[in-house]
Design a protein around this motif. Structure first.
Motif, short mmCIF file in Angstrom:
data_model
loop_
_atom_site.label_atom_id
_atom_site.label_comp_id
_atom_site.label_asym_id
_atom_site.label_seq_id
_atom_site.Cartn_x
_atom_site.Cartn_y
_atom_site.Cartn_z
N VAL A 1 2.72 2.43 -6.69
CA VAL A 1 3.26 3.67 -4.71
C VAL A 1 3.86 5.06 -5.49
CG1 VAL A 1 4.08 1.69 -3.29
CG2 VAL A 1 6.23 3.23 -4.88
N TRP B 1 4.34 -3.69 -3.18
CA TRP B 1 2.65 -3.37 -2.68
C TRP B 1 1.92 -2.73 -3.65
CZ3 TRP B 1 2.88 0.54 2.40
CH2 TRP B 1 3.92 -0.31 2.89
N GLN C 1 -2.68 -1.01 0.46
CA GLN C 1 -1.95 -0.08 0.72
C GLN C 1 -1.73 0.28 1.79
OE1 GLN C 1 0.08 2.46 -2.14
NE2 GLN C 1 -0.12 0.80 -3.81
N VAL D 1 1.98 6.32 0.61
CA VAL D 1 0.84 5.50 0.04
C VAL D 1 -0.33 5.65 -1.26
CG1 VAL D 1 -1.21 4.82 0.95
CG2 VAL D 1 0.59 4.37 1.79
#
Length: 173
Positions: A71, A68, A160, A148
């Protein structure tokens, strides 16, 4: 009812009252003030705010979250709230640890066998929506949390958030 059950019931009621007073408060602060665990506070959140999945999904969730981008990882103890931004590096199991390797500020070794459950948390925090994954130990405390991220306007990153919602829906189904 026995005294121990009554005492636990009163502590849970204190936690419930604290959540009613400040539903977007810090879970650990509510737990400490009510003399309960953070896991017990998570169980009191509004329906759908905390979705619990099996600790057996640890590696799958770690790997998915690792794709992702950057983070926020938080480790929250009585003594420190440590926040680290970075991408999740790959991890591998060895010598009883989940070992994190890679070029990221996030690194180290996790006692994966202490992870008892994993909670997908989607709730307001200080007035804003917050989405995170909490890796919970058997003592009812978060080992660490993955969040997130937010953009410059303090809004959750859309890509995300979409991935979080999809992963939560798939694994908590």
């Amino acid at each position: 009812m026995d005294t121990i059950g009554t005492d636990k019931d009163s502590r849970i009621e204190r936690a419930r009252a604290a959540l009613a007073e400040k539903p977007d408060g810090v879970v650990e602060a509510i737990a400490t003030s009510a003399d309960v665990t953070p896991a017990e506070v998570l169980a009191l959140l509004a329906d759908g705010a905390a979705k619990i999945v099996s600790a057996d999904l640890f590696a799958e969730i770690w790997q998915e979250f690792g794709s992702w981008g950057e983070v926020l990882m938080i480790v929250h103890t009585q003594d420190i709230v440590l926040e680290v931004v970075g991408s999740l590096p790959a991890g591998s199991e060895g010598h009883g640890w989940f070992n994190i390797h890679g070029d990221s500020p996030i690194g180290g070794h996790i006692r994966k066998d202490r992870c008892a459950s994993i909670a997908f948390i989607d709730r307001a925090f200080h007035g804003r929506r917050s989405c995170s994954i909490w890796f919970m130990n058997a003592d009812g405390h978060a080992m660490f949390k993955l969040f997130v991220r937010r953009d410059a306007q303090k809004e959750l990153l859309a890509d995300q958030l979409e991935k979080f919602e999809a992963l939560s829906a798939r694994l908590a189904a």
